[in-house]
Scaffold this active site. Structure first.
Site, PDB file in Angstrom:
ATOM      1  N   TRP A 130       0.839  -1.179   0.060  1.00 26.12           N
ATOM      2  CA  TRP A 130      -0.099   0.036  -0.112  1.00 26.12           C
ATOM      3  C   TRP A 130       0.916   1.089   0.075  1.00 26.12           C
ATOM      4  O   TRP A 130       1.597   1.310   0.715  1.00 26.12           O
ATOM      5  CB  TRP A 130      -0.920  -0.019   1.195  1.00 26.12           C
ATOM      6  CG  TRP A 130      -2.047   1.082   1.300  1.00 26.12           C
ATOM      7  CD1 TRP A 130      -2.592   1.571   0.377  1.00 26.12           C
ATOM      8  CD2 TRP A 130      -1.961   1.955   2.728  1.00 26.12           C
ATOM      9  NE1 TRP A 130      -3.384   2.765   0.913  1.00 26.12           N
ATOM     10  CE2 TRP A 130      -3.263   2.909   2.313  1.00 26.12           C
ATOM     11  CE3 TRP A 130      -1.722   1.774   3.948  1.00 26.12           C
ATOM     12  CZ2 TRP A 130      -3.686   3.786   2.961  1.00 26.12           C
ATOM     13  CZ3 TRP A 130      -2.186   2.477   4.968  1.00 26.12           C
ATOM     14  CH2 TRP A 130      -3.160   3.745   4.553  1.00 26.12           C
ATOM     15  N   ASP A 211      -0.662  -5.538   9.135  1.00 25.06           N
ATOM     16  CA  ASP A 211      -1.955  -4.720   8.809  1.00 25.06           C
ATOM     17  C   ASP A 211      -3.068  -5.728   8.454  1.00 25.06           C
ATOM     18  O   ASP A 211      -2.864  -6.445   7.538  1.00 25.06           O
ATOM     19  CB  ASP A 211      -1.418  -3.588   7.693  1.00 25.06           C
ATOM     20  CG  ASP A 211      -2.310  -2.708   7.375  1.00 25.06           C
ATOM     21  OD1 ASP A 211      -3.299  -2.808   8.094  1.00 25.06           O
ATOM     22  OD2 ASP A 211      -2.007  -1.642   6.667  1.00 25.06           O
ATOM     23  N   LYS A 246     -13.439  -0.758   6.007  1.00 22.63           N
ATOM     24  CA  LYS A 246     -14.143  -1.422   5.003  1.00 22.63           C
ATOM     25  C   LYS A 246     -15.261  -2.445   5.613  1.00 22.63           C
ATOM     26  O   LYS A 246     -16.194  -2.693   5.101  1.00 22.63           O
ATOM     27  CB  LYS A 246     -13.199  -2.194   4.156  1.00 22.63           C
ATOM     28  CG  LYS A 246     -11.689  -1.475   4.128  1.00 22.63           C
ATOM     29  CD  LYS A 246     -11.299  -0.627   3.021  1.00 22.63           C
ATOM     30  CE  LYS A 246     -10.124   0.052   3.391  1.00 22.63           C
ATOM     31  NZ  LYS A 246      -9.518   1.054   2.303  1.00 22.63           N
TER      32      LYS A 246
HETATM   33  N1  KET Z   1      -3.921  -0.647   5.740  1.00 17.21           N
HETATM   34  C1  KET Z   1      -4.308  -0.950   4.252  1.00 17.21           C
HETATM   35  C2  KET Z   1      -3.610  -2.232   3.808  1.00 17.21           C
HETATM   36  C3  KET Z   1      -5.078  -0.269   3.547  1.00 17.21           C
HETATM   37  O1  KET Z   1      -5.497  -0.566   2.342  1.00 17.21           O
HETATM   38  C4  KET Z   1      -5.874   0.883   4.053  1.00 17.21           C
HETATM   39  C5  KET Z   1      -6.705   1.914   3.319  1.00 17.21           C
HETATM   40  C6  KET Z   1      -5.464   1.182   5.050  1.00 17.21           C
HETATM   41  C7  KET Z   1      -4.813   0.591   5.981  1.00 17.21           C
HETATM   42  C8  KET Z   1      -6.261   2.315   5.975  1.00 17.21           C
HETATM   43  O2  KET Z   1      -7.381   2.290   6.767  1.00 17.21           O
HETATM   44  P1  KET Z   1      -8.303   3.336   7.041  1.00 17.21           P
HETATM   45  O3  KET Z   1      -8.968   2.771   8.195  1.00 17.21           O
HETATM   46  O4  KET Z   1      -8.963   4.103   6.333  1.00 17.21           O
HETATM   47  O5  KET Z   1      -7.358   4.285   7.806  1.00 17.21           O
HETATM   48  N2  KET Z   1      -6.379   1.814   1.837  1.00 17.21           N
HETATM   49  C9  KET Z   1      -7.520   2.225   0.802  1.00 17.21           C
HETATM   50  C10 KET Z   1      -7.893   3.656   1.007  1.00 17.21           C
HETATM   51  C11 KET Z   1      -6.707   4.656   1.044  1.00 17.21           C
HETATM   52  O6  KET Z   1      -5.588   4.561   0.455  1.00 17.21           O
HETATM   53  O7  KET Z   1      -6.677   5.242   2.270  1.00 17.21           O
HETATM   54  C12 KET Z   1      -6.901   1.966  -0.604  1.00 17.21           C
HETATM   55  O8  KET Z   1      -5.874   1.329  -0.783  1.00 17.21           O
HETATM   56  O9  KET Z   1      -7.322   2.574  -1.665  1.00 17.21           O
END
Ligand code: KET
Length: 400
Positions: A130, A211, A246
Site C-alpha cells: 500500500w 496490517d 471497509k
Molecule cells: N491499511 C491498508 C492495507 C489499506 O489498504 C488501507 C486503506 C488502510 C490501512 C487505511 O485504513 P483506514 O481505516 O481507512 O485508515 N486503503 C485504501 C484507502 C486509502 O488509500 O486510504 C486504498 O488502498 O485504496
C-alpha cells in the site's frame, strides 16, 4: 513566507479518486480507491450499522473526552474479533489495544512508538505494498526497505525469495505484513506458508507489524485472521493495525485499533501506558461515535450475526465479479493466462497493466485503476463488469 514550499504532487490513490469525481463522462467506472460499492454502484450503509446507530440516537449520550486509549467496550470488541474471545493471548491479558483514528492512525501510533523504543531498526515492506505504508513509516523517522513478494510472471507470490530475505534480516527489523487480502496485489500467503515463515521470524528475532484492513473480505472473518492467531500461538511479540473502515463500511468514522501482542500481561501494561502517551502527544484521544457503533454491533448477538451475514454477501459479490471479469477476459484474450483474477483475494487485483495502459484505460474508456495496475474489484457491478472487461482486453491486446 511560503513561496519556497513545493507544491504537493498528490496521492496516487486519493488524488486519482478526486479526479474521478470531476470526470464529466456519465459512463465512468471507479476502480481506483479501496472502497466497497454494492451492485447498484452505491456505498452501502450496512443494516446492522443502521440499526445500532438508530438505537443510539434514541438515547443520545453525553460526550466527555474518551480516555487516551479509547473506549473499553470497543477495545475489547476489536481484540475479540481479531484473535477470538477465548484465545489465550486475550484471556491472559497480554495484548495492549488502543482505539485509533482508522487503520492509518493505528499504523502511525505504532510507528511512533517503535521509533521511540527501537530507533535503530529499519522497516521492511513487501514489494509492492500500500503506497501509504512507506510514507507513514518514513514520516515516523524510519528508513524503509522492501522484501520480495509479488511475482509478476505468475501473478502469485515469490515465497522462497521472501523467506530467504527474512532469514537474512538484522535482528529486530520491523517487517510489515498483510494479514489477508494483500493491498495492492490480492496475493496472500497460505496457512502453510505462514507456518514456514513464523519460525524464521522467531529465529531472526524480527518484529512483525501486521496490517489487517480487510478482515472478512478474503475467505471469512475468522479465516482471514489466521495469520494473527498463528503468530500469537507461536508466542511471537508483534504489532497489529486493524481497521473497520471497509468491514463496516464506516470509512469516514475513522474506526481502527492498534494491538500489541506482548510476552505477558505485565509488559502489555507497560506498552499500553506508552501507547497512551503516544496518543496524548498526537491527538490526545480518539472520537466517540463510530467506535460505539462498531462496539454495539459486535457485542449485540443479533446485530453481530446480521453484520457477519452482510459482510459475507459482500465477499460473495466480489467473488462473483472476479468470475465474470475472468470469463470475458479469457474469451477476449485467448493465449493469455488471466487466472490470477480468480486466485487473488479481497478487494484488489493486480491487472498487469502498465502505467501507460492504465492511463489509456482511463483516458479512452473512463475506467479508473491505479497507475500501478491495481484495480479495486469491489467497484465492479452487474452493470459495469462487461464494459470494464472489454475495455481492459482492448488496452491489453493493443500493446501486447
Ligand atoms: N491499511 C491498508 C492495507 C489499506 O489498504 C488501507 C486503506 C488502510 C490501512 C487505511 O485504513 P483506514 O481505516 O481507512 O485508515 N486503503 C485504501 C484507502 C486509502 O488509500 O486510504 C486504498 O488502498 O485504496
Amino acid at each position: 513566507m511560503f513561496k519556497h514550499i513545493a507544491p504537493y504532487a498528490g496521492d496516487p490513490i486519493l488524488t486519482l479518486n478526486e479526479s474521478f469525481g470531476r470526470d464529466p463522462r456519465a459512463h465512468k467506472i471507479n476502480l481506483s480507491i479501496g472502497i466497497y460499492f454494492d451492485d447498484a454502484g452505491r456505498l452501502p450503509v450496512m443494516a446492522a450499522v443502521r440499526e445500532a446507530e438508530t438505537a443510539m440516537l434514541q438515547n443520545i449520550a453525553a460526550r466527555p473526552y474518551q480516555p487516551m486509549e479509547g473506549a473499553a467496550n470497543y477495545r475489547a470488541a476489536a481484540q475479540h474479533l481479531l484473535f477470538g474471545a477465548q484465545h489465550e493471548a486475550v484471556t491472559s491479558g497480554r495484548i495492549a489495544t488502543v482505539q485509533t483514528i482508522g487503520g492509518s492512525g493505528a499504523l502511525k501510533v505504532g510507528g511512533d512508538f517503535l521509533q521511540r523504543f527501537f530507533p535503530a531498526s529499519q522497516v521492511w515492506v513487501s514489494d509492492p505494498t500500500w503506497d501509504n505504508h512507506r510514507a507513514m513509516f518514513e514520516g515516523a523517522g524510519f528508513a524503509v526497505q522492501t522484501y520480495p513478494y509479488y511475482d509478476a510472471a505468475t501473478g502469485g507470490l515469490k515465497f522462497s525469495e521472501m523467506l530467504a530475505a527474512f532469514g537474512a534480516l538484522p535482528e529486530q527489523s520491523i517487517v510489515l505484513l498483510h494479514a489477508c487480502c494483500h493491498n495492492p496485489t490480492g496475493v496472500d500467503l497460505s496457512a502453510a506458508q505462514w507456518a514456514e515463515l513464523i519460525p524464521v521470524i522467531r529465529a531472526r528475532r524480527l518484529i512483525p507489524y501486521v496490517d489487517i484492513a480487510y478482515q472478512g473480505f478474503g475467505d471469512g472473518i475468522d479465516e482471514d485472521a489466521c495469520a494473527l492467531r498463528a503468530l500469537a500461538d507461536a508466542g511471537i511479540t508483534f504489532f497489529c493495525a486493524s481497521s473497520f473502515s471497509k468491514s463496516f463500511s464506516l470509512y469516514g468514522e475513522r474506526c481502527g485499533a492498534l494491538s500489541v501482542v506482548c510476552p505477558d500481561a505485565a509488559q502489555a501494561e507497560l506498552v499500553l501506558g506508552q501507547l497512551r502517551a503516544t496518543v496524548r502527544k498526537n491527538y490526545s484521544s480518539p472520537p466517540t461515535h463510530g467506535g460505539q457503533i462498531v462496539a454495539r454491533v459486535l457485542q449485540t448477538p443479533a446485530l453481530r450475526a446480521q453484520w457477519a451475514a452482510e459482510l459475507g454477501a459482500m465477499r460473495q459479490r466480489i467473488h462473483t465479479m472476479r468470475s465474470r471479469l475472468h470469463a470475458v477476459l479469457s474469451a477476449k484474450l485467448p493465449g493469455r493466462n488471466v487466472d490470477h483474477f480468480l486466485t487473488q483475494r479481497g478487494m484488489f487485483s493486480y491487472t498487469g497493466l502498465t502505467p501507460a495502459q492504465a492511463d489509456r484505460l482511463r483516458e479512452a474508456h473512463a475506467v479508473y485503476v491505479l497507475r500501478s495496475g491495481r484495480m479495486c474489484v469491489a467497484g465492479l457491478n452487474s452493470s459495469n463488469v462487461e464494459a470494464t472487461a472489454v475495455a481492459m482486453a482492448a488496452v491489453l491486446a493493443a500493446q501486447a
